[in-house]
Design a protein around this motif. Structure first.
Motif, PDB file in Angstrom:
ATOM      1  N   ARG A  16      -8.807   8.347  46.172  1.00 56.85           N
ATOM      2  CA  ARG A  16      -9.448   8.562  44.882  1.00 56.85           C
ATOM      3  C   ARG A  16      -8.694   9.622  44.082  1.00 56.85           C
ATOM      4  O   ARG A  16      -8.531   9.511  42.866  1.00 56.85           O
ATOM      5  CB  ARG A  16     -10.910   8.966  45.060  1.00 56.85           C
ATOM      6  CG  ARG A  16     -11.801   7.809  45.466  1.00 56.85           C
ATOM      7  CD  ARG A  16     -13.265   8.167  45.329  1.00 56.85           C
ATOM      8  NE  ARG A  16     -13.641   9.350  46.097  1.00 56.85           N
ATOM      9  CZ  ARG A  16     -14.217   9.344  47.295  1.00 56.85           C
ATOM     10  NH1 ARG A  16     -14.513   8.203  47.861  1.00 56.85           N
ATOM     11  NH2 ARG A  16     -14.526  10.463  47.897  1.00 56.85           N
ATOM     12  N   TRP A  20      -6.894   9.136  40.457  1.00 58.34           N
ATOM     13  CA  TRP A  20      -7.189   9.995  39.302  1.00 58.34           C
ATOM     14  C   TRP A  20      -5.896  10.534  38.695  1.00 58.34           C
ATOM     15  O   TRP A  20      -5.731  10.556  37.478  1.00 58.34           O
ATOM     16  CB  TRP A  20      -8.093  11.154  39.726  1.00 58.34           C
ATOM     17  CG  TRP A  20      -8.374  12.082  38.591  1.00 58.34           C
ATOM     18  CD1 TRP A  20      -9.336  11.954  37.638  1.00 58.34           C
ATOM     19  CD2 TRP A  20      -7.648  13.273  38.264  1.00 58.34           C
ATOM     20  NE1 TRP A  20      -9.263  12.993  36.740  1.00 58.34           N
ATOM     21  CE2 TRP A  20      -8.237  13.817  37.105  1.00 58.34           C
ATOM     22  CE3 TRP A  20      -6.571  13.927  38.839  1.00 58.34           C
ATOM     23  CZ2 TRP A  20      -7.766  14.990  36.514  1.00 58.34           C
ATOM     24  CZ3 TRP A  20      -6.111  15.095  38.253  1.00 58.34           C
ATOM     25  CH2 TRP A  20      -6.724  15.600  37.099  1.00 58.34           C
ATOM     26  N   ARG A  23      -4.118   7.785  36.750  1.00 56.21           N
ATOM     27  CA  ARG A  23      -4.782   7.545  35.464  1.00 56.21           C
ATOM     28  C   ARG A  23      -4.478   8.664  34.471  1.00 56.21           C
ATOM     29  O   ARG A  23      -4.220   8.414  33.290  1.00 56.21           O
ATOM     30  CB  ARG A  23      -6.287   7.405  35.656  1.00 56.21           C
ATOM     31  CG  ARG A  23      -6.700   6.060  36.242  1.00 56.21           C
ATOM     32  CD  ARG A  23      -8.211   5.868  36.206  1.00 56.21           C
ATOM     33  NE  ARG A  23      -8.941   6.922  36.920  1.00 56.21           N
ATOM     34  CZ  ARG A  23      -9.176   6.933  38.229  1.00 56.21           C
ATOM     35  NH1 ARG A  23      -8.732   5.945  38.982  1.00 56.21           N
ATOM     36  NH2 ARG A  23      -9.854   7.914  38.782  1.00 56.21           N
TER      37      ARG A  23
END
Length: 83
Positions: A16, A20, A23
């Protein structure tokens, strides 16, 4: 998320985190690439080159068309991202 869900998915935390970061980097790159300020500055400098005689009208027209096409691309991108 509840405590149980957080504990069960804890091994996925690094994934995760990487997602992140990807992104965030993508968003920052898009903001820089689709920023109109450098294109507008280049148009201003191009006009100064023409008026000072450093470039001829043909070169000005060709480069101006390229920059205006870039501004149009940015405009289309920004309109597509607005809700």
């Amino acid at each position: 998320m509840g405590l149980f869900t957080q504990l069960v998915t804890l091994p996925l935390a690094p994934v995760r985190g990487v997602g992140w970061v990807v992104r965030a980097v993508t968003e920052a790159a898009e903001q820089e690439y689709y920023d109109t300020r450098p294109v507008l500055q280049a148009l201003k400098e191009l006009e100064e080159e023409l008026t000072s005689g450093r470039i001829d009208q043909e070169t000005f027209d060709r480069r101006e068309d390229e920059l205006l096409d870039r501004l149009e691309e940015i405009k289309r991108f920004q309109e597509g991202r607005e809700p």
